[in-house]
Design an enzyme around this catalytic site. Structure first.
Site, PDB file in Angstrom:
ATOM      1  N   ILE A  14      49.409  -0.488 -14.489  1.00 44.94           N
ATOM      2  CA  ILE A  14      48.163  -0.911 -14.959  1.00 44.94           C
ATOM      3  C   ILE A  14      47.092  -0.566 -13.994  1.00 44.94           C
ATOM      4  O   ILE A  14      45.719  -0.718 -14.415  1.00 44.94           O
ATOM      5  CB  ILE A  14      47.962  -2.405 -15.760  1.00 44.94           C
ATOM      6  CG1 ILE A  14      47.140  -2.437 -16.736  1.00 44.94           C
ATOM      7  CG2 ILE A  14      47.321  -3.300 -14.417  1.00 44.94           C
ATOM      8  CD1 ILE A  14      47.729  -2.097 -17.835  1.00 44.94           C
ATOM      9  N   GLY A  15      47.419  -0.404 -12.820  1.00 41.57           N
ATOM     10  CA  GLY A  15      46.397   0.429 -11.843  1.00 41.57           C
ATOM     11  C   GLY A  15      46.125  -0.924 -10.808  1.00 41.57           C
ATOM     12  O   GLY A  15      45.122  -0.865 -10.032  1.00 41.57           O
ATOM     13  N   LYS A  16      46.940  -1.728 -10.544  1.00 39.21           N
ATOM     14  CA  LYS A  16      46.936  -2.547  -9.540  1.00 39.21           C
ATOM     15  C   LYS A  16      46.926  -2.051  -8.165  1.00 39.21           C
ATOM     16  O   LYS A  16      46.065  -2.492  -7.250  1.00 39.21           O
ATOM     17  CB  LYS A  16      48.101  -3.855  -9.463  1.00 39.21           C
ATOM     18  CG  LYS A  16      48.036  -4.745 -10.606  1.00 39.21           C
ATOM     19  CD  LYS A  16      49.028  -5.780 -10.530  1.00 39.21           C
ATOM     20  CE  LYS A  16      50.477  -5.306 -10.284  1.00 39.21           C
ATOM     21  NZ  LYS A  16      51.026  -4.732 -11.520  1.00 39.21           N
ATOM     22  N   LYS A  38      51.988  -6.378  -0.232  1.00 38.62           N
ATOM     23  CA  LYS A  38      52.773  -6.215  -1.281  1.00 38.62           C
ATOM     24  C   LYS A  38      53.975  -6.892  -1.109  1.00 38.62           C
ATOM     25  O   LYS A  38      55.035  -6.519  -0.842  1.00 38.62           O
ATOM     26  CB  LYS A  38      53.271  -4.675  -1.543  1.00 38.62           C
ATOM     27  CG  LYS A  38      53.979  -4.382  -2.810  1.00 38.62           C
ATOM     28  CD  LYS A  38      53.237  -4.655  -4.084  1.00 38.62           C
ATOM     29  CE  LYS A  38      54.004  -4.134  -5.370  1.00 38.62           C
ATOM     30  NZ  LYS A  38      53.319  -4.325  -6.558  1.00 38.62           N
ATOM     31  N   GLU A 116      48.638  -7.642  -3.315  1.00 35.70           N
ATOM     32  CA  GLU A 116      48.936  -6.831  -4.638  1.00 35.70           C
ATOM     33  C   GLU A 116      50.102  -7.601  -5.404  1.00 35.70           C
ATOM     34  O   GLU A 116      51.139  -7.604  -4.822  1.00 35.70           O
ATOM     35  CB  GLU A 116      49.153  -5.453  -4.519  1.00 35.70           C
ATOM     36  CG  GLU A 116      49.587  -4.742  -6.025  1.00 35.70           C
ATOM     37  CD  GLU A 116      50.188  -3.336  -5.868  1.00 35.70           C
ATOM     38  OE1 GLU A 116      50.467  -2.975  -6.740  1.00 35.70           O
ATOM     39  OE2 GLU A 116      49.929  -2.947  -4.715  1.00 35.70           O
TER      40      GLU A 116
END
Length: 216
Positions: A14-16, A38, A116
């Site tokens: 989704i663009g994270k 991450k 993230e």
């Protein structure tokens, strides 16, 4: 400025990562020492150094300091599947305490840590914990990346509600237009804005950067 932000999304892909990297870049431009994390990554490639994830490596490339890969991405799994399934197949237990310890080490060295998430807000991490529990454990305000496409209003509002019900602070949301042919783009954006407030940034399809006037 907060000590960090937790980036989640209304879905996977989704663009994270896009938002996380560019948020780090914007913060560095404001003079902050910034590190990315991450904690959990599925879909990693085998390399001579071990499993490596493209999103985690993108964060590392943007770090203000030289940080070992394992500090940024303590849980790396090869198959691109739900993390709790990947962990079970690998015989690994994802422990929030381990992630919290790695996060604390990063926080001690930076002004801001951008974390993230993986998948969406309710993605399981083990038999008990979900992404929501991770964000709450780290105590970070949440930025929700909304993939602007058909169904985005429902996904955005449900995600925002879940974030608040989890006891986390929703710092704001970012509208990421994924579909250049999406019908009624402005109407969809307005519907979410009326309920969640103005977005921190609006990314047009193919945008290369967050808007310079993004308010954090």
């Amino acid at each position: 400025m907060a000590e960090g932000f937790f980036i989640t999304g209304t879905d996977t892909e989704i663009g994270k990562s896009f938002v996380s990297v560019r948020l780090m870049r914007a913060l560095k431009g404001q003079g902050y020492t910034v590190l990315g994390m991450k904690p959990i990554a599925s879909g990693c490639a085998r390399t001579a150094e071990g499993l490596r994830n493209d999103d985690a490596q993108a964060l590392i490339a943007e770090n203000s300091l030289d940080i070992p890969y394992e500090q940024v991405n303590p849980y790396a799994f090869e198959p691109a599947i739900a993390p709790h399934i990947a962990a079970a197949e690998a015989g690994v237990a994802i422990e929030l305490e381990t992630i919290s310890e790695r996060f604390a080490a990063l926080k001690a060295r930076a002004d801001v840590v951008v974390v993230e998430g993986v998948g969406g807000w309710r993605v399981p991490l083990n038999v008990e914990a979900e992404v929501a529990d991770l964000a709450r454990c780290l105590g970070l305000p949440v930025i929700l990346v909304v993939g602007m496409r058909l169904g985005c209003i429902n996904h955005a509002l449900l995600s925002a509600e879940a974030i608040r019900r989890s006891g986390c602070a929703l710092h704001g949301w970012i509208a990421n237009f994924l579909d250049p042919d999406m019908a009624a783009q402005g109407d969809n954006l307005a519907a979410i804005e009326r309920r969640l407030g103005p977005p921190l940034a609006t990314l047009a399809y193919g945008a290369e950067a967050l808007s310079e006037d993004m308010i954090l």
